[in-house]
Motif scaffolding. Structure first.
Motif, mmCIF file in Angstrom:
data_model
loop_
_atom_site.group_PDB
_atom_site.id
_atom_site.type_symbol
_atom_site.label_atom_id
_atom_site.label_comp_id
_atom_site.label_asym_id
_atom_site.label_seq_id
_atom_site.Cartn_x
_atom_site.Cartn_y
_atom_site.Cartn_z
ATOM 1 N N ASN A 535 8.123 78.716 18.851
ATOM 2 C CA ASN A 535 9.239 77.810 19.070
ATOM 3 C C ASN A 535 10.069 78.323 20.244
ATOM 4 O O ASN A 535 10.229 79.534 20.420
ATOM 5 C CB ASN A 535 10.111 77.714 17.827
ATOM 6 N N GLU A 543 13.211 70.661 19.793
ATOM 7 C CA GLU A 543 12.230 71.482 19.061
ATOM 8 C C GLU A 543 10.988 71.751 19.909
ATOM 9 O O GLU A 543 9.859 71.486 19.522
ATOM 10 C CB GLU A 543 11.841 70.811 17.747
ATOM 11 N N SER A 613 8.023 74.983 11.467
ATOM 12 C CA SER A 613 7.163 74.217 12.375
ATOM 13 C C SER A 613 5.696 74.477 12.083
ATOM 14 O O SER A 613 5.323 75.481 11.464
ATOM 15 C CB SER A 613 7.460 74.592 13.825
#
Length: 691
Positions: A535, A543, A613
Motif C-alpha cells: 500500500n 488507496e 487490502s
C-alpha cells in the motif's frame, strides 16, 4: 495546401482527369484529402487539397507539384513537357537607383537578392490574376501584393515588398536587434524586439521582422510609386524561433521555416518583376543586387545498388534507377558496377542520406510494383530476447492494443495549476519553466503524465465516449537539487462513467483489478515475476499500491480521487519505463518446460476488515506458503447491505501445480488448511466457505 488543376496545367502538358491526377499524387506521397469542383469566373476548375509533409518544402507550390508529376508520368511512359515560367525577356529599363545590401548575420540570412521598380501604379488586379488567387482561397488586395502572392504559390518563394520612398539611405541591412525597439507590424500589432531577433532594416529603422512581416508604414498603398523587391534564403531554425516568439502565422513563415530553394532568389525576382511590368507598365530601375557570401553546397550521396535491393526487396534495373534520378534533377557525378555518386539539388532538403534516395526511387518506381510473397515465413523459434528498447516497446504496446487500449500523445507543455504544484511538492520535483512560451498559459514542462491523461479522458467523455482505455509513453521533466532531469514513463488508464452516483463502491472495484491484472500479464509476458506489492500514498490516487522490484518502485496504481474528476471512475497506473527497460535487459532468459501434470484450482471465500487490502493478503500467502502454488488470483470482491459495514468479502482462486507428479486432493487440502489458519490468525478473517 490547395492546388488548382488549371494552374497546374500551365507548367505540365497533361490531359489526364483530375481524379487520375489525384490518385497519382497520393501514390507518390503527396496525399490528396479531397478534390473540389469549382467555378471561377467562366472557367471550371478542380482544387486538390494536398497534405504535404513538413520536410517536402519543394512541393509547396504549383511548380513543385508539377515537377513531381512530370517525373512520375515520364517514367510511366507519358509524353509530356515540364514548362518553367519564361524569364528570357527580362532586362533592365533604366539605371535610376544604385542600392546596397549588407548582410551582418550571415548564418541567419544565407542569401538576399533585391531590385527596384519605378513608376508603379497601384490598382486592382486583372481578372486572370483575381480568379487564379480566388481559386485557392486567397483574397485579392492590389496588383502588387497579388503578384507576390501568385509567385509564392507558383514557385514557393516568398517575396518582400517595401515602399522604396520610405527606405532611408539607399541601403538594406540584415542584422540583429541591438537594443529593445517597438515594432508596429502590418497585422496591427505592436511587438517589442530584442537581441534574439533579426530584422531587415534601412540605415535608421526596421523594415521587417526576419522577412516574414513588414512594418506597417512600409506596405505598398495607393500613394506608392516606387517599390523594392527582396528575395531571400533565411535559416529555417531562426525563422521558426522568431515566428513562435512573436506568434506570427503567415505563408511567408510557413515556407521559410521549412526551407526554400536558395538557388531560386534571382529567378523569382525576375519572374515577379516581369509580371508587375506586364500589369502596371512600370520600369525595372536597377541591377539585381545578389548577396550570397557562403553558397550552400549540394549534398553528395553514395548510392549502392545492393542497398537498394536490401531495402526494397526487388531488383530494379540500373537503367531505371538512373532514369528516375535524372527525372528528379539529381545529378550523377560518378558511377561504377556497385554504386552511383550523386549530387542532390539544394531544394530537396528531405534527401540527405542514402536511404532517402532509395525512398525517392521507390516513390517514382511505384510501391504497387513491389509484390509481396504469398509464402508465409515463420521463424522456427520465437524471439524471447527483448534486448533493445524498440523490441520491448513493441511487445508491450502490442499487448496493450490486444487488450483494447489506444495510444494517446499529449504535448509536454502544460498549464501550471494548484494540482501540479501539489504533485511536485509531494514528489520533491521542481518545475521547469519555459522562457518564451508560445502561449502564456502553457509555460511549464510536465512533471507527470497524469494531467494530460485526465484532459484526454475529459475530451472523450464530452464527445460521448464513455468507456475508455488509454495508454501513453512520454517524458516528464523536472529539477532536483539544481539538476535538470528527464524521465520516461508509461501511463495506463481505464475509465467508465459512474451511472449510479448514489451507489456506494469501494475504491477497489473490478476496474482496479482489471488494470492490475493487465500490468501483471505484461510482466509475465516480458519475464518479470518476483515483485512485491505494498500500500502506498499518492496525492491524487485513493488507496494506491506500489509494485516494487528489488525494493524500488516500478509501478504506482490506484483510483483517481473524485475532486479531480467527479462522477467518473478512473483507474490510473504509471510505470517507470526506464527502470522497466533496465530490468528486462539485465534478465537472462531461461527456458522452463510446461508441467506434464494437471493444474488444480481451489477457491477460498472469507470476510476481512475493509482496511485490509488484497495486496496484504497476497503477500502474506506468498510468504507463508510457497509450495505448489503456481498462481493466486482475486475472483470476487463484495461490499454490500448483506455484510457488516466494516467488512468486505474476498473470493480468491489458488492454482496448484507440480513438475514432479499429479497433486492429490489430500496434498492440496492440506495446503488450503494452512492458508485458512494463518489468514484467520494473522488477519482476523472469517472463512465463509471452501470449495
Amino acid at each position: 495546401m490547395r492546388i488548382s488543376y488549371n494552374w497546374l496545367r500551365k507548367y505540365i502538358s497533361i490531359d489526364l482527369s483530375a481524379k487520375k491526377i489525384s490518385n497519382i499524387l497520393t501514390e507518390i506521397g503527396l496525399s490528396v484529402k479531397h478534390v473540389i469542383k469549382k467555378k471561377t469566373g467562366e472557367t471550371e476548375d478542380y482544387i486538390f487539397d494536398v497534405e504535404i509533409t513538413p520536410n517536402r518544402s519543394d512541393a509547396m507550390s504549383h511548380y513543385g507539384i508539377a515537377r513531381d508529376l512530370y517525373a512520375v508520368l515520364t517514367f510511366r511512359g507519358y509524353k509530356i513537357h515540364l514548362l518553367k515560367p519564361i524569364i528570357s525577356n527580362y532586362q533592365k529599363d533604366i539605371n535610376k537607383y544604385h542600392f546596397q545590401i549588407y548582410i551582418e548575420e550571415k548564418n541567419k540570412c544565407r542569401r538576399f537578392s533585391g531590385l527596384i521598380l519605378s513608376k508603379i501604379e497601384i490598382n486592382s488586379s486583372p481578372n486572370w490574376l483575381n480568379h487564379q488567387l480566388k481559386s485557392i482561397g486567397i483574397k485579392p488586395i492590389n496588383n502588387i501584393i497579388d503578384i507576390t502572392n501568385f509567385v509564392m504559390n507558383e514557385l514557393g518563394q516568398p517575396i518582400q515588398v517595401f515602399d522604396m520612398d520610405q527606405i532611408e539611405g539607399q541601403s538594406i541591412i540584415i542584422k540583429n536587434v541591438r537594443n529593445k525597439i517597438d515594432f508596429n507590424s502590418e497585422d496591427n500589432r505592436k511587438r517589442i524586439l530584442d537581441e534574439k531577433d533579426f530584422i531587415i532594416s534601412d540605415k535608421i529603422k526596421p523594415l521587417s521582422i526576419a522577412g516574414i512581416i513588414n512594418e506597417t508604414n512600409l506596405n505598398v498603398n495607393i500613394k506608392t510609386k516606387n517599390i523594392f523587391l527582396g528575395c531571400a534564403y533565411f535559416n529555417p531554425v531562426d525563422i521558426r524561433s522568431i515566428g513562435i516568439r512573436h506568434m506570427i502565422r503567415n505563408d511567408a513563415r510557413f515556407r521559410f521555416e521549412r526551407g526554400v530553394d536558395p538557388n531560386l532568389t534571382v529567378y523569382a525576382l525576375q519572374r515577379t518583376a516581369l509580371l508587375i511590368k506586364e500589369v502596371t507598365k512600370c520600369n525595372i530601375s536597377s541591377d539585381i543586387m545578389d548577396i550570397y557570401p557562403n553558397p550552400i553546397i549540394p549534398s553528395k550521396i553514395k548510392l549502392r545498388y545492393q542497398k537498394i535491393y536490401d531495402l526494397i526487396g526487388k531488383r530494379i534495373s540500373k537503367k531505371n534507377i538512373k532514369k528516375i534520378l535524372l527525372l528528379l534533377e539529381i545529378i550523377i557525378l560518378d558511377e561504377n558496377r556497385k554504386y552511383l555518386l550523386v549530387i542532390v539539388p539544394p531544394y530537396r532538403i528531405d534527401v540527405q542520406r542514402e536511404v532517402d534516395l532509395i525512398e525517392e526511387i521507390l516513390r517514382i518506381y511505384g510501391l504497387t510494383k513491389i509484390k509481396i510473397s504469398n509464402k508465409i515465413q515463420i521463424s522456427p523459434l520465437p524471439n524471447f530476447f527483448y534486448n533493445t528498447k524498440e523490441k520491448i516497446q513493441k511487445t508491450i504496446f502490442n499487448q496493450l492494443v490486444n487488450f483494447g487500449f489506444q495510444e494517446i500523445i499529449n504535448p509536454p507543455i502544460i498549464n501550471k495549476n494548484k494540482d501540479s504544484l501539489l504533485l511536485n511538492y509531494f514528489f520533491n520535483r521542481e518545475e521547469i519553466k519555459i522562457l518564451n512560451p508560445v502561449n502564456k498559459f502553457y509555460n511549464s514542462m510536465r512533471t507527470s503524465l497524469l494531467f494530460g491523461m485526465i484532459d484526454c479522458i475529459k475530451h472523450n467523455y464530452n464527445r460521448g465516449n464513455q468507456e475508455i482505455k488509454f495508454f501513453e509513453i512520454g517524458k516528464i521533466y523536472y529539477k532536483n537539487n539544481n539538476q535538470f532531469l528527464e524521465k520516461t514513463c508509461l501511463s495506463i488508464a481505464l475509465s467508465e462513467k459512474d451511472k449510479n452516483k448514489k451507489k456506494i463502491m469501494g475504491p477497489r472495484s473490478s476496474l482496479f483489478f482489471d488494470l492490475k491484472g493487465i500490468i501483471e500479464q505484461i510482466f509475465q509476458r516480458i519475464g518479470i515475476f518476483h515483485y512485491t506489492q505494498i500500500n502506498s500514498t499518492h496525492p491524487f490516487l485513493r488507496e494506491s499500491i506500489s509494485i516494487k522490484y528489488k525494493n524500488k518502485n516500478l509501478v504506482e496504481l490506484g483510483k483517481l480521487k473524485e475532486d479531480l474528476f467527479k462522477n467518473h471512475k478512473i483507474f490510473y497506473a504509471e510505470i517507470d519505463w526506464e527502470y522497466l527497460i533496465s530490468i528486462i535487459q539485465k534478465k537472462r532468459v531461461i527456458f522452463v518446460p510446461f508441467s506434464k501434470y494437471p493444474t488444480s484450482k481451489r477457491d477460498l471465500s472469507f470476510l476481512v476488515d475493509k482496511t485490509i487490502s488484497f495486496e496484504k493478503i497476497y503477500q502474506l500467502i506468498k510468504e507463508k506458503e510457497k509450495n505448489f502454488i503456481k498462481k493466486i488470483n482475486i475472483y470476487d470482491l463484495y461490499e454490500g447491505k448483506d455484510l457488516p459495514k466494516e467488512k468486505k468479502s474476498y473470493t480468491i482462486s489458488f492454482f496448484f501445480e507440480s513438475q514432479e507428479g499429479t497433486l492429490t486432493d489430500l496434498i492440496i487440502d492440506d495446503v488450503m488448511k494452512k492458508i485458512e489458519k494463518f489468514i484467520t490468525n494473522e488477519l482476523g478473517a472469517k472463512i465463509r466457505g471452501i470449495s
